[in-house]
Design an enzyme around this catalytic site. Structure first.
Site, mmCIF file in Angstrom:
data_model
loop_
_atom_site.group_PDB
_atom_site.id
_atom_site.type_symbol
_atom_site.label_atom_id
_atom_site.label_comp_id
_atom_site.label_asym_id
_atom_site.label_seq_id
_atom_site.Cartn_x
_atom_site.Cartn_y
_atom_site.Cartn_z
ATOM 1 N N SER A 110 0.821 -1.205 0.000
ATOM 2 C CA SER A 110 0.000 0.000 0.000
ATOM 3 C C SER A 110 0.857 1.258 0.000
ATOM 4 O O SER A 110 1.909 1.322 0.643
ATOM 5 C CB SER A 110 -0.906 0.006 1.242
ATOM 6 O OG SER A 110 -1.610 1.228 1.346
ATOM 7 N N GLN A 130 0.777 -0.337 -4.742
ATOM 8 C CA GLN A 130 -0.615 0.111 -4.830
ATOM 9 C C GLN A 130 -0.715 1.609 -4.590
ATOM 10 O O GLN A 130 -0.050 2.151 -3.709
ATOM 11 C CB GLN A 130 -1.469 -0.636 -3.801
ATOM 12 C CG GLN A 130 -2.923 -0.208 -3.746
ATOM 13 C CD GLN A 130 -3.181 0.942 -2.780
ATOM 14 O OE1 GLN A 130 -2.331 1.287 -1.947
ATOM 15 N NE2 GLN A 130 -4.334 1.558 -2.889
ATOM 16 N N TYR A 132 -3.562 5.084 -4.415
ATOM 17 C CA TYR A 132 -4.844 5.761 -4.515
ATOM 18 C C TYR A 132 -4.635 7.005 -5.375
ATOM 19 O O TYR A 132 -3.501 7.401 -5.662
ATOM 20 C CB TYR A 132 -5.365 6.168 -3.136
ATOM 21 C CG TYR A 132 -5.711 5.005 -2.235
ATOM 22 C CD1 TYR A 132 -6.911 4.319 -2.384
ATOM 23 C CD2 TYR A 132 -4.845 4.600 -1.228
ATOM 24 C CE1 TYR A 132 -7.230 3.259 -1.559
ATOM 25 C CE2 TYR A 132 -5.153 3.535 -0.393
ATOM 26 C CZ TYR A 132 -6.347 2.874 -0.567
ATOM 27 O OH TYR A 132 -6.655 1.825 0.252
ATOM 28 N N THR A 158 -6.155 1.592 -6.769
ATOM 29 C CA THR A 158 -7.387 1.290 -6.052
ATOM 30 C C THR A 158 -8.373 2.438 -6.235
ATOM 31 O O THR A 158 -8.069 3.581 -5.887
ATOM 32 C CB THR A 158 -7.111 1.069 -4.555
ATOM 33 O OG1 THR A 158 -6.194 -0.012 -4.407
ATOM 34 C CG2 THR A 158 -8.383 0.743 -3.805
ATOM 35 N N LYS A 256 -8.016 -2.058 -8.952
ATOM 36 C CA LYS A 256 -8.644 -2.757 -7.833
ATOM 37 C C LYS A 256 -9.934 -2.055 -7.441
ATOM 38 O O LYS A 256 -9.964 -0.832 -7.310
ATOM 39 C CB LYS A 256 -7.678 -2.795 -6.654
ATOM 40 C CG LYS A 256 -8.107 -3.658 -5.484
ATOM 41 C CD LYS A 256 -6.974 -3.744 -4.464
ATOM 42 C CE LYS A 256 -7.338 -4.625 -3.279
ATOM 43 N NZ LYS A 256 -8.384 -4.016 -2.440
ATOM 44 N N HIS A 280 -13.414 -3.417 -1.337
ATOM 45 C CA HIS A 280 -12.559 -2.829 -0.300
ATOM 46 C C HIS A 280 -12.778 -3.509 1.049
ATOM 47 O O HIS A 280 -12.775 -2.871 2.109
ATOM 48 C CB HIS A 280 -12.797 -1.327 -0.171
ATOM 49 C CG HIS A 280 -11.551 -0.550 0.127
ATOM 50 N ND1 HIS A 280 -10.932 0.235 -0.806
ATOM 51 C CD2 HIS A 280 -10.798 -0.442 1.255
ATOM 52 C CE1 HIS A 280 -9.863 0.796 -0.269
ATOM 53 N NE2 HIS A 280 -9.761 0.388 0.981
ATOM 54 N N ASP A 311 -10.746 -10.291 -4.464
ATOM 55 C CA ASP A 311 -10.298 -9.834 -3.153
ATOM 56 C C ASP A 311 -11.528 -9.694 -2.266
ATOM 57 O O ASP A 311 -12.460 -8.974 -2.602
ATOM 58 C CB ASP A 311 -9.587 -8.485 -3.311
ATOM 59 C CG ASP A 311 -8.966 -7.980 -2.026
ATOM 60 O OD1 ASP A 311 -9.260 -8.542 -0.957
ATOM 61 O OD2 ASP A 311 -8.194 -7.019 -2.091
ATOM 62 N N GLY A 312 -11.521 -10.414 -1.138
ATOM 63 C CA GLY A 312 -12.614 -10.241 -0.193
ATOM 64 C C GLY A 312 -13.176 -11.543 0.331
ATOM 65 O O GLY A 312 -13.724 -12.343 -0.425
ATOM 66 N N ILE A 314 -11.709 -14.265 1.731
ATOM 67 C CA ILE A 314 -10.966 -15.521 1.645
ATOM 68 C C ILE A 314 -10.484 -15.923 3.046
ATOM 69 O O ILE A 314 -9.713 -15.204 3.678
ATOM 70 C CB ILE A 314 -9.758 -15.395 0.699
ATOM 71 C CG1 ILE A 314 -10.208 -15.065 -0.731
ATOM 72 C CG2 ILE A 314 -8.909 -16.660 0.741
ATOM 73 C CD1 ILE A 314 -10.974 -16.166 -1.411
ATOM 74 N N ARG A 315 -10.925 -17.076 3.498
ATOM 75 C CA ARG A 315 -10.526 -17.586 4.807
ATOM 76 C C ARG A 315 -9.993 -19.017 4.741
ATOM 77 O O ARG A 315 -9.403 -19.493 5.699
ATOM 78 C CB ARG A 315 -11.726 -17.558 5.779
ATOM 79 C CG ARG A 315 -12.341 -16.179 5.990
ATOM 80 C CD ARG A 315 -11.409 -15.258 6.741
ATOM 81 N NE ARG A 315 -12.028 -13.974 7.022
ATOM 82 C CZ ARG A 315 -11.949 -12.901 6.236
ATOM 83 N NH1 ARG A 315 -11.237 -12.954 5.109
ATOM 84 N NH2 ARG A 315 -12.553 -11.774 6.553
ATOM 85 N N GLY A 334 -6.225 -10.118 2.702
ATOM 86 C CA GLY A 334 -5.879 -8.977 3.546
ATOM 87 C C GLY A 334 -5.949 -9.326 5.023
ATOM 88 O O GLY A 334 -4.940 -9.564 5.675
ATOM 89 N N ARG A 335 -7.157 -9.387 5.579
ATOM 90 C CA ARG A 335 -7.298 -9.643 7.015
ATOM 91 C C ARG A 335 -6.635 -10.956 7.427
ATOM 92 O O ARG A 335 -6.057 -11.047 8.505
ATOM 93 C CB ARG A 335 -8.781 -9.662 7.393
ATOM 94 C CG ARG A 335 -9.453 -8.292 7.333
ATOM 95 C CD ARG A 335 -10.895 -8.381 7.792
ATOM 96 N NE ARG A 335 -11.539 -7.078 7.817
ATOM 97 C CZ ARG A 335 -12.217 -6.552 6.797
ATOM 98 N NH1 ARG A 335 -12.310 -7.231 5.644
ATOM 99 N NH2 ARG A 335 -12.772 -5.354 6.889
#
Length: 390
Positions: A110, A130, A132, A158, A256, A280, A311-312, A314-315, A334-335
Site C-alpha cells: 500500500s 498500490q 490511490y 485502487t 482494484k 474494499h 479480493d474479499g 478468503i478464509r 488482507g485480514r
C-alpha cells in the site's frame, strides 16, 4: 498438524489469537466494515452458499498450484493484498514481504504502508505497488516512478473508495500522531495487552502512523490522516486519468475495486493488465454484495481479455478454489495475513499461506483436478440466485 503455541490450523484460530494479543483499537481497525457491516459479512458468508461436485476415483497423484499474474510466476494463486499502516507487528510490511517471498508469491504494498517501498522490495522482489488517486498528476507520477526505481513489478490503482467511514458499532479511535496525550489515552489498552506493546518497544517504539511512500523527495513522511486529508481533497479521477497513468507507467497495471461488469469493460478499454473484483473488504458502499457474487458477471463480461483477480472474504483454501472455478486467476488476501502476523509475526504470515496452500491442494484432490487451471464452474453447485442478478 494440530494447533500448538507456534502453529495454528485455521485462519479462524489466527483471528482468535490476534484478538487476544492486540489492543482493542488495533484489533477493531482490522475487523472494521462500513455502517451495518452488510458487505463485510456477505464477503465471507457468500462462499458457504457454493457447493462442490467431488470425484472419488482416478484422482491426480500430484496437483499444481503455480500460475502467472501481472507478469510474475507465483507458486500458489494467493497474493498479499495491500493494506495500510500495519500496526500489528514492528516489522510490518517487511515481515510480510519475507513471508510471502518464502512462500513463492507476490506482495501488494500500500502507498499508505508503514514501511518504504525500497525496504519491502529488498525483502521480496515480487512487489506490486498500490496507489490511490492522491494529489496532482505530477505527485502521482512521482510516486509511481519511485516505486519503479525501487523494483516494483506492477502498479495497482485502487478506485473503490467512497470515504464511507461510519460504523454503527463505533469507529476505533486512531490518533493523528502518537503524542504523549495519545499514549496516555491508549495506555489502558496497552496494559491489558502488554506483549504487543513490549514487542514494539523492543524494536524502537510504538508505531508513528506515518506514510513514508507518500513523501516527496526531501519531505517528511505525512501522517496517515494528513495523507488521508490530501486524498479526500483530490478531485476524483476519470477513466482518461487512469488511462494516462497506465500509459505513463508502461508496465503491468491493475485496477482494484471492480464490482460492475461495465467497469471491467472500461478497464479492458484503457489497456489494464488485470482487475481485482473487490469491495474494499466491506469498507466502501455498504449493501454492495460480497465480491464472490460479482465475480461470475465480471468474468462473463471480459472473458480472457484481462486477468481477473478476487479480493474479499478468503478464509480457506476451498474459498480460493471456488473463486478460481468461477473464473478468477488468483485471489488477494488482507485480514487473513494480518491476523496471522498479529498471532505470530512473520511465522504467522507463513502459517496462513501454508493453510491456504494445503486447503487448495485438498480441494483439487477432492475435485479430481490436477491443476488450478483445470477448474471450471461445473466443479461447483451454484444457487440460481447466487449472483443476485435479475
Amino acid at each position: 498438524m494440530a494447533s500448538s503455541r507456534e502453529w495454528f490450523e485455521t485462519v479462524a484460530e489466527a483471528q482468535r489469537r490476534a484478538k487476544k494479543r492486540l489492543p482493542k483499537s488495533v484489533y477493531m481497525a482490522l475487523v472494521a466494515g462500513s455502517e451495518q457491516g452488510l458487505t463485510l459479512d456477505d464477503n465471507v458468508n457468500a462462499f458457504s452458499e457454493l457447493g462442490f461436485r467431488p470425484h472419488i476415483a482416478d484422482l491426480p497423484q500430484h496437483r499444481d498450484q503455480s500460475t502467472r499474474v501481472l507478469g510474475q510466476d507465483i507458486s500458489l494463486p494467493v497474493i498479499i493484498s495491500p493494506t495500510g499502516v500495519q500496526a500489528v507487528s514492528p516489522d510490518g510490511e517487511v515481515a510480510v514481504a519475507r513471508a510471502s517471498a518464502a512462500a513463492g508469491t507476490a506482495i501488494g504494498l500500500s502507498s499508505f504502508a508503514s514501511k518504504p517501498i525500497e525496504d519491502v522490495a529488498e525483502a521480496n522482489p515480487q512487489v506490486f505497488f498500490q496507489m490511490y488517486w492522491v494529489g496532482t498528476r505530477e505527485r502521482i507520477l512521482e510516486r509511481a516512478e519511485r516505486a519503479k526505481k525501487a523494483g516494483a513489478k506492477a502498479l495497482i490503482v485502487t478506485l473503490d473508495w467512497s470515504f464511507s467511514t461510519r460504523r454503527d458499532w463505533g469507529s476505533p479511535p486512531i490518533p493523528e500522531r502518537m503524542s504523549l496525550k495519545a499514549m496516555l489515552r491508549f495506555a489502558p489498552e496497552g496494559i491489558v495487552r502488554p506483549w504487543w506493546l513490549i514487542d514494539f518497544m523492543r524494536h524502537g517504539g510504538i508505531p508513528d502512523l506515518t506514510t513514508p511512500n507518500l513523501a516527496a523527495p526531501g519531505e517528511q513522511a505525512p501522517t496517515f490522516f494528513g495523507a488521508y486529508g490530501e486524498w479526500m481533497g483530490t478531485p476524483l479521477p476519470a477513466w482518461d486519468d487512469v488511462r494516462w497513468l497506465r500509459e505513463e507507467w508502461g508496465g503491468p497495471f491493475a485496477i482494484k475495486g471492480i464490482m460492475h461488469p461495465d467497469d471491467a469493460r472500461r478497464a479492458v478499454d484503457i489497456g489494464a493488465t488485470a482487475i481485482s473484483v473487490s469491495n474494499h473488504g466491506g469498507n466502501n458502499l455498504d449493501g454492495t454484495p460480497g465480491s464472490i457474487r460479482a465475480l461470475p458477471g465480471v468474468v462473463d463480461a471480459v472473458g480472457d481479455q484481462i486477468e481477473v483477480l478476487l479480493d474479499g472474504g478468503i478464509r480457506r483454501g476451498s474459498d480460493v478454489v471456488k473463486a478460481l472455478a468461477l473464473g478468477a486467476k488468483a485471489v488477494m488476501i488482507g485480514r487473513a495475513y494480518l491476523w496471522g502476523m498479529a498471532a505470530n509475526g512473520e511465522a504467522g504470515v507463513k502459517n496462513v499461506l501454508e493453510i491456504l496452500r494445503s486447503g487448495i491442494d485438498e480441494a483439487l484432490l477432492g475435485l479430481g483436478r490436477a491443476s488450478i487451471h483445470d477448474l471450471v464452474r461445473d466443479d461447483l453447485i451454484v444457487p440460481a440466485d447466487f449472483t443476485r442478478a435479475p
